[in-house]
Scaffold this motif. Structure first.
Motif, PDB file in Angstrom:
ATOM      1  N   TYR A 230       3.748   8.485  17.172  1.00 48.38           N
ATOM      2  CA  TYR A 230       4.833   8.778  16.257  1.00 48.38           C
ATOM      3  C   TYR A 230       5.640   9.944  16.818  1.00 48.38           C
ATOM      4  CZ  TYR A 230       3.454   5.911  12.217  1.00 48.38           C
ATOM      5  OH  TYR A 230       3.182   4.862  11.375  1.00 48.38           O
TER       6      TYR A 230
ATOM      7  N   GLN B  58       1.005  17.660   5.118  1.00 48.90           N
ATOM      8  CA  GLN B  58       1.130  18.220   6.466  1.00 48.90           C
ATOM      9  C   GLN B  58       1.349  19.722   6.380  1.00 48.90           C
ATOM     10  OE1 GLN B  58       4.381  16.697   8.894  1.00 48.90           O
ATOM     11  NE2 GLN B  58       3.362  17.301  10.781  1.00 48.90           N
TER      12      GLN B  58
ATOM     13  N   PHE C  27      -4.454  11.655  12.230  1.00 47.48           N
ATOM     14  CA  PHE C  27      -3.471  12.154  13.189  1.00 47.48           C
ATOM     15  C   PHE C  27      -4.074  13.240  14.054  1.00 47.48           C
ATOM     16  CE2 PHE C  27       0.740  10.423  12.211  1.00 47.48           C
ATOM     17  CZ  PHE C  27       0.529   9.810  10.998  1.00 47.48           C
ATOM     18  N   GLY C  28      -3.561  13.320  15.276  1.00 51.31           N
ATOM     19  CA  GLY C  28      -3.827  14.479  16.107  1.00 51.31           C
ATOM     20  C   GLY C  28      -2.967  15.646  15.641  1.00 51.31           C
ATOM     21  N   SER C  29      -3.111  16.781  16.290  1.00 53.20           N
ATOM     22  CA  SER C  29      -2.369  17.973  15.856  1.00 53.20           C
ATOM     23  C   SER C  29      -0.989  18.064  16.496  1.00 53.20           C
ATOM     24  CB  SER C  29      -3.183  19.240  16.130  1.00 53.20           C
ATOM     25  OG  SER C  29      -3.541  19.263  17.480  1.00 53.20           O
TER      26      SER C  29
ATOM     27  N   PHE D 216       3.143  12.799  17.755  1.00 54.92           N
ATOM     28  CA  PHE D 216       1.815  12.700  17.159  1.00 54.92           C
ATOM     29  C   PHE D 216       1.160  11.393  17.568  1.00 54.92           C
ATOM     30  CE2 PHE D 216       1.393  16.273  14.405  1.00 54.92           C
ATOM     31  CZ  PHE D 216       2.684  16.608  13.999  1.00 54.92           C
TER      32      PHE D 216
ATOM     33  N   GLY E  32      -1.060  18.044  12.164  1.00 50.46           N
ATOM     34  CA  GLY E  32      -0.765  16.639  11.910  1.00 50.46           C
ATOM     35  C   GLY E  32      -0.914  16.306  10.437  1.00 50.46           C
ATOM     36  N   PRO E  33      -0.248  15.249   9.973  1.00 46.03           N
ATOM     37  CA  PRO E  33      -0.414  14.819   8.572  1.00 46.03           C
ATOM     38  C   PRO E  33      -1.854  14.390   8.311  1.00 46.03           C
ATOM     39  CG  PRO E  33       1.488  13.751   9.594  1.00 46.03           C
ATOM     40  CD  PRO E  33       0.727  14.398  10.697  1.00 46.03           C
TER      41      PRO E  33
ATOM     42  N   ILE F  72       3.054  -2.948  18.263  1.00 49.30           N
ATOM     43  CA  ILE F  72       4.357  -2.519  17.759  1.00 49.30           C
ATOM     44  C   ILE F  72       5.083  -1.772  18.865  1.00 49.30           C
ATOM     45  CG2 ILE F  72       5.556  -0.981  16.148  1.00 49.30           C
ATOM     46  CD1 ILE F  72       3.276  -1.482  14.172  1.00 49.30           C
TER      47      ILE F  72
ATOM     48  N   ASN G 207       3.210   0.592   3.444  1.00 50.77           N
ATOM     49  CA  ASN G 207       3.245  -0.451   4.465  1.00 50.77           C
ATOM     50  C   ASN G 207       3.104  -1.844   3.884  1.00 50.77           C
ATOM     51  OD1 ASN G 207       0.455  -0.506   3.999  1.00 50.77           O
ATOM     52  ND2 ASN G 207      -0.050  -0.824   6.149  1.00 50.77           N
TER      53      ASN G 207
ATOM     54  N   PHE H 186       7.089   6.143   6.837  1.00 57.48           N
ATOM     55  CA  PHE H 186       6.982   7.441   6.165  1.00 57.48           C
ATOM     56  C   PHE H 186       8.319   7.852   5.556  1.00 57.48           C
ATOM     57  CE2 PHE H 186       2.834   9.208   7.185  1.00 57.48           C
ATOM     58  CZ  PHE H 186       2.392   8.375   8.200  1.00 57.48           C
TER      59      PHE H 186
ATOM     60  N   MET I 255       0.875   5.520   0.034  1.00 60.24           N
ATOM     61  CA  MET I 255       0.048   6.639   0.436  1.00 60.24           C
ATOM     62  C   MET I 255       0.781   7.964   0.307  1.00 60.24           C
ATOM     63  SD  MET I 255      -0.851   4.498   3.717  1.00 60.24           S
ATOM     64  CE  MET I 255       0.416   3.352   3.182  1.00 60.24           C
TER      65      MET I 255
ATOM     66  N   LEU J 278       4.312  13.948   2.487  1.00 55.27           N
ATOM     67  CA  LEU J 278       5.019  12.747   2.942  1.00 55.27           C
ATOM     68  C   LEU J 278       4.488  11.529   2.193  1.00 55.27           C
ATOM     69  CD1 LEU J 278       4.055  14.321   6.023  1.00 55.27           C
ATOM     70  CD2 LEU J 278       6.160  13.095   6.449  1.00 55.27           C
TER      71      LEU J 278
ATOM     72  N   TYR K  76       0.846  -1.183   0.000  1.00 60.19           N
ATOM     73  CA  TYR K  76       0.000   0.000   0.000  1.00 60.19           C
ATOM     74  C   TYR K  76       0.883   1.235   0.000  1.00 60.19           C
ATOM     75  CZ  TYR K  76      -4.071  -2.837   1.079  1.00 60.19           C
ATOM     76  OH  TYR K  76      -5.081  -3.755   1.032  1.00 60.19           O
TER      77      TYR K  76
ATOM     78  N   TYR L 114      -4.684   6.736   8.270  1.00 61.64           N
ATOM     79  CA  TYR L 114      -4.435   7.146   9.640  1.00 61.64           C
ATOM     80  C   TYR L 114      -5.031   8.531   9.837  1.00 61.64           C
ATOM     81  CZ  TYR L 114      -0.728   3.629  10.508  1.00 61.64           C
ATOM     82  OH  TYR L 114      -0.015   2.486  10.700  1.00 61.64           O
TER      83      TYR L 114
ATOM     84  N   ASP M 255       2.336  -6.446   8.941  1.00 58.19           N
ATOM     85  CA  ASP M 255       2.551  -5.906  10.281  1.00 58.19           C
ATOM     86  C   ASP M 255       1.867  -4.574  10.515  1.00 58.19           C
ATOM     87  OD1 ASP M 255       6.027  -4.948   9.666  1.00 58.19           O
ATOM     88  OD2 ASP M 255       4.155  -4.167   8.873  1.00 58.19           O
ATOM     89  N   ASP M 256       1.089  -4.120   9.554  1.00 58.95           N
ATOM     90  CA  ASP M 256       0.233  -2.957   9.782  1.00 58.95           C
ATOM     91  C   ASP M 256       1.020  -1.738  10.243  1.00 58.95           C
ATOM     92  OD1 ASP M 256      -2.639  -2.203  11.909  1.00 58.95           O
ATOM     93  OD2 ASP M 256      -2.212  -1.665   9.834  1.00 58.95           O
ATOM     94  N   LYS M 257       2.260  -1.632   9.831  1.00 59.44           N
ATOM     95  CA  LYS M 257       3.096  -0.508  10.255  1.00 59.44           C
ATOM     96  C   LYS M 257       3.410   0.330   9.027  1.00 59.44           C
ATOM     97  CE  LYS M 257       7.519  -1.218  11.170  1.00 59.44           C
ATOM     98  NZ  LYS M 257       8.752  -1.580  11.910  1.00 59.44           N
ATOM     99  N   ILE M 258       3.084   1.604   9.117  1.00 52.17           N
ATOM    100  CA  ILE M 258       3.345   2.502   7.994  1.00 52.17           C
ATOM    101  C   ILE M 258       4.714   3.134   8.169  1.00 52.17           C
ATOM    102  CG2 ILE M 258       2.669   4.691   6.947  1.00 52.17           C
ATOM    103  CD1 ILE M 258      -0.173   3.892   7.162  1.00 52.17           C
TER     104      ILE M 258
ATOM    105  N   TYR N 112       0.549  11.717   2.250  1.00 51.78           N
ATOM    106  CA  TYR N 112      -0.018  12.550   3.291  1.00 51.78           C
ATOM    107  C   TYR N 112       0.450  13.977   3.069  1.00 51.78           C
ATOM    108  CZ  TYR N 112      -1.675   8.679   6.217  1.00 51.78           C
ATOM    109  OH  TYR N 112      -2.350   7.596   6.716  1.00 51.78           O
TER     110      TYR N 112
ATOM    111  N   LEU O 119      -4.271  12.280   5.298  1.00 48.11           N
ATOM    112  CA  LEU O 119      -4.179  11.412   4.131  1.00 48.11           C
ATOM    113  C   LEU O 119      -4.771  12.100   2.903  1.00 48.11           C
ATOM    114  CD1 LEU O 119      -3.514   8.539   3.044  1.00 48.11           C
ATOM    115  CD2 LEU O 119      -5.901   7.954   3.522  1.00 48.11           C
TER     116      LEU O 119
ATOM    117  N   LYS P  11      10.704  11.230   4.505  1.00 48.78           N
ATOM    118  CA  LYS P  11      11.039  12.405   5.303  1.00 48.78           C
ATOM    119  C   LYS P  11      10.182  13.606   4.948  1.00 48.78           C
ATOM    120  CE  LYS P  11      15.703  11.620   6.845  1.00 48.78           C
ATOM    121  NZ  LYS P  11      17.052  12.204   7.030  1.00 48.78           N
TER     122      LYS P  11
ATOM    123  N   PHE Q  26      11.255  14.103  10.194  1.00 46.44           N
ATOM    124  CA  PHE Q  26      11.147  12.665   9.962  1.00 46.44           C
ATOM    125  C   PHE Q  26      10.165  12.066  10.963  1.00 46.44           C
ATOM    126  CE2 PHE Q  26      11.925   8.776   8.246  1.00 46.44           C
ATOM    127  CZ  PHE Q  26      12.603   7.884   9.049  1.00 46.44           C
TER     128      PHE Q  26
END
Lengths: 111, 112
Positions: B35, A38, B103-105, B90, A43-44, B56, A92, A101, A34, A88, A32, B101, A96-99, A36, A46, A103, B42
């Motif tokens: 995060y 920001q 995200f909060g601010s 975050f 916050g970022p 995780i 993923n 990112f 994506m 960004l 997947y 996802y 493991d459902d971990k994204i 984002y 989608l 930089k 980053f």
């Protein structure tokens, strides 16, 4: 080599131009992809996501994935000053459902 | 009505102190994340919880301890704060297996 590479910029383009943002990655297990956006001190959020290779369009935004080259792109048509933000890429592995990112690339659209 | 809310937004504290950041989501999502975004922007995952269970746990110092009292809340406690902990933290949430996802601010932590 980092899993996801993205040029941090900044990238400055005039209003109305087509913007091309890119990322490369090393892990062929990513499925997947994506993008984002920001804004400063936020916050970022989608923008788009795609599964596997191909293109996806949403208004002025087009996401492109080339799994054979491990390369993804986001194109912004008719860019506006309100598009100025950090973009960004993210990806993923379903397992493991971990994204992960990139930089982020800082984009400035000049009025 | 904020979907993912974090408190506080700003936190300035001295080295060696202990502090907590709280996060709540009202989206009904199963999974929550912390995060860390450093000065170079980053964004790196620290922890994720699914239905109060730790899923995780990246290579994060033991001074960082997440706690999830229920699936709508994920708090982060940091002991013995160090200068290098200064960053924006975050919180985010998603449906399990989802790519979207929310995200909060962010909480801008400055350790002096």
């Amino acid at each position: 080599q980092k899993e996801v590479e993205q040029d941090p910029g900044p990238l400055s383009v005039p209003e109305g131009a087509i913007v091309s943002l890119n990322c490369t990655y090393s892990n062929s297990a990513f499925q997947y992809f994506m993008w984002y956006r920001q804004y400063s001190r936020k916050g970022p959020e989608l923008l788009m996501y795609t599964y596997s290779s191909g293109n996806k369009e949403d208004g002025r935004f087009t996401a492109q994935v080339d799994k054979s080259s491990k390369y993804i792109s986001l194109f912004i048509r008719d860019s506006q000053p309100s598009d100025s933000a950090t973009y960004l890429c993210a990806m993923n592995r379903v397992v493991d459902d971990k994204i992960i990112f990139g930089k982020g690339t800082r984009l400035h659209i000049l009025p | 009505d904020t979907a993912v809310s974090q408190t506080p937004k700003y936190l300035v504290t001295q080295m060696g102190n202990d502090k907590s950041i709280k996060c709540e989501q009202n989206l009904g999502h199963d999974t929550m994340y912390w995060y860390k975004q450093d000065s170079k922007k980053f964004l790196k995952i620290m922890f994720s919880y699914n239905n109060k269970e730790l899923i995780i746990n990246e290579t994060v110092p033991n001074r960082f301890s997440p706690k999830s009292p229920d699936k709508a809340h994920l708090n982060l406690h940091i002991n013995s704060l160090e200068l290098g902990d200064s960053a924006v933290y975050f919180c985010a949430s998603s449906q399990q297996g989802g790519q979207s996802y929310t995200f909060g601010s962010g909480t801008r932590l400055t350790v002096v």
